[in-house]
Design a protein around this motif. Structure first.
Motif, short mmCIF file in Angstrom:
data_model
loop_
_atom_site.label_atom_id
_atom_site.label_comp_id
_atom_site.label_asym_id
_atom_site.label_seq_id
_atom_site.Cartn_x
_atom_site.Cartn_y
_atom_site.Cartn_z
N VAL A 109 4.02 -9.00 8.62
CA VAL A 109 3.20 -8.03 7.89
C VAL A 109 2.20 -8.81 7.04
CG1 VAL A 109 3.19 -6.23 6.13
CG2 VAL A 109 5.01 -6.29 7.85
N THR A 110 0.92 -8.56 7.26
CA THR A 110 -0.13 -9.27 6.54
C THR A 110 -0.79 -8.42 5.46
OG1 THR A 110 -1.76 -8.62 8.21
CG2 THR A 110 -0.63 -10.73 8.52
N GLY A 111 -0.55 -7.10 5.47
CA GLY A 111 -1.14 -6.25 4.45
C GLY A 111 -0.62 -4.83 4.54
N VAL A 112 -0.53 -4.17 3.38
CA VAL A 112 -0.13 -2.76 3.31
C VAL A 112 -1.09 -2.06 2.37
CG1 VAL A 112 1.72 -1.14 2.79
CG2 VAL A 112 2.30 -3.44 3.58
N SER A 113 -1.56 -0.88 2.78
CA SER A 113 -2.47 -0.12 1.93
C SER A 113 -2.32 1.36 2.27
CB SER A 113 -3.92 -0.58 2.15
OG SER A 113 -4.80 0.05 1.23
N ARG A 114 -3.13 2.18 1.62
CA ARG A 114 -3.28 3.58 2.03
C ARG A 114 -4.41 3.64 3.04
NH1 ARG A 114 0.61 7.51 0.42
NH2 ARG A 114 1.28 7.01 -1.70
N ALA A 115 -4.24 4.43 4.09
CA ALA A 115 -5.26 4.52 5.12
C ALA A 115 -6.58 5.01 4.50
CB ALA A 115 -4.81 5.48 6.22
N GLY A 116 -7.60 4.20 4.63
CA GLY A 116 -8.92 4.57 4.13
C GLY A 116 -9.09 4.51 2.63
N ARG A 117 -8.12 3.94 1.93
CA ARG A 117 -8.18 3.90 0.47
C ARG A 117 -7.73 2.50 0.00
NH1 ARG A 117 -10.50 7.78 1.59
NH2 ARG A 117 -10.24 9.94 0.84
#
Length: 464
Positions: A109-117
């Motif tokens: 896993v290289t990154g986690v975010s909210r989709a489009g945010r």
């Protein structure tokens, strides 16, 4: 597809991550477990030679056991102590096999975010699914979407350095050929030859340091280990609590581990250097290493250094999420006061679940060893209860999620504020905790290691 139809991404296929998946399945929620290693429980396998100080009865998750039962799996004798290899082969791998395609290995896993945010944007944030970026072993990138994210990636890959300031000591990286940050497997002939007949510094004061000292003492007493010597480097002084709770520890094998380390010192297989904070590691003319303290002390050269100063969480891939972390421990804000070694060292933790593990970013949880940030003394049963509560919360069963019941065994060692890392031998007075003032121990005095130490496995791990 609605967010509720998406899987819950679990990062890490270790004990807590696989237990999280089992609890989610029990709740009818699909997990997707992402493991960076080539196999489930990869980190556990890297310390397969070390024996846990928890029994089989304490390291098998109830929901996982239910999931395994239809396959004919039966738990090993509840009163025996598995090694890391036993835990991985006899429990964790079968659990991963039952979960099947829900577990993917070899993906980082290289990154986690909210989709489009990104982390700045408020608008419509909580209605957006999570987006998780991955890289596989061949370097291919992809992304998956999730309704929630449970980070059980642990801290094994990010050990703390030798430097007393929390930064690598000057010269530490250059001396990497003679430094390890793991308890060495002295049953491996190549590893054994590296330490046999050599002088080795062990930096650290926890269960892993106890284990390393006991292993080196066993090597010194063996036919091929003549001349093996340990140098135990402590940032604090020596007191009765230094070696753990001994027979007062409610986990007998953990107590025995401290007694074995004390025996290594008392029998002359290891010397102790106290109040020493490593500032630099220099190379002697013969290639050996010289530890230099912040106070200017220079230790006699050593052939090898084993750094066992704890671990720290890797938060880099969570940078686009809004996490609420304690500024000291890097643990969730509500959990940190319960585990802060600056405040207490009893080894007891109040029951905690989804509320203590929540963040400003709804639907994100750090669990297992990672939930403790830089704090020590994590037990597998703590992680299992954490993910039980979180799975219930994700399922909307707040009554069950809030009914957190967990009684952890005490270490038999206690102290008040300031005990942790205190350089003085006269440590805190144990005010308001669970034991009397620690008794000072004279190094080198004859000592008898109790029967518990002889009968219980001479190894330990906190079972993350």
């Amino acid at each position: 597809m609605s967010t509720q139809q998406l899987p819950v991404v679990v990062i890490g296929a270790g004990p807590t991550g696989l237990a999280a998946a089992a609890h989610l399945v029990e709740r009818g929620i699909e997990p997707l477990v992402l493991e960076a290693g080539p196999a489930a429980a990869f980190a556990v396998r890297e310390w397969s030679h070390v024996r846990l100080f928890s029994t089989w009865g304490e390291v098998v998750d109830p929901a996982a056991e239910k999931l395994l039962a239809p396959t004919g799996w039966t738990r090993p004798d509840a009163d025996t102590y598995p090694s890391g290899g036993d835990w991985a082969d006899l429990y964790l791998q079968p659990l991963a096999d039952v979960l099947g395609d829900r577990v993917r290995v070899g993906v980082t896993v290289t990154g986690v975010s909210r989709a489009g945010r990104d982390r700045i944007v408020d608008a419509d944030r909580e209605q957006r699914p999570f987006v998780v970026h991955l890289t596989d072993a061949d370097g291919r990138e992809e992304r998956v979407f999730a309704r929630a994210v449970i980070d059980a990636s642990g801290t094994w890959a990010t050990p703390s350095p030798a430097g007393g300031s929390g930064l690598p000591a000057l010269g530490e990286r250059a001396a990497a050929d003679r430094i390890t940050y793991r308890v060495p497997d002295l049953k491996d002939p190549a590893v054994r030859a590296r330490y046999a007949g050599r002088r080795t510094a062990v930096i650290g004061s926890g269960a892993s340091a106890f284990t390393a000292l006991a292993y080196l003492a066993d090597l010194a007493k063996s036919a091929d280990g003549t001349g093996t010597k340990g140098v135990w480097v402590l940032r604090r002084g020596i007191s009765g609590s230094t070696f753990g709770g001994g027979e007062a520890d409610q986990l007998p094998a953990r107590g025995a581990l401290g007694l074995a380390a004390k025996a290594a010192v008392d029998e002359g297989h290891a010397g102790a250097v106290t109040g020493f904070r490593t500032e630099a590691i220099e190379r002697a003319d013969d290639g050996r290493l010289i530890l230099v303290g912040e106070d200017g002390r220079r230790l006699d050269p050593v052939d090898e250094v084993i750094v066992l100063t704890g671990f720290r969480p890797d938060l880099s891939f969570l940078d686009e999420l809004r996490l609420g972390l304690d500024e000291r421990l890097q643990a969730p804000i509500a959990l940190a006061p319960l585990i802060d070694p600056n405040q207490h060292s009893c080894g007891t933790v109040y029951p905690h679940g989804h509320r203590e593990l929540s963040h400003p970013e709804t639907g994100v949880y750090l669990v297992g060893m990672k939930s403790y940030g830089r704090a020590p003394t994590f037990l597998a049963m703590t992680g299992y209860e954490q993910v039980r509560s979180i799975a219930a919360a994700i399922a909307g069963d707040l009554e069950s999620a809030d009914r957190v019941e967990l009684t952890l065994p005490e270490t038999g060692v206690c102290g008040g504020a300031g005990l942790f890392d205190a350089p003085d031998a006269q440590e805190a007075d144990g005010d308001g905790c669970c034991a009397p003032t620690p008794r000072l121990v004279r190094l080198g005095a004859p000592a008898t290691v109790g029967a518990a130490a002889e009968q219980a496995p001479a190894g330990g791990c906190c079972g993350s």
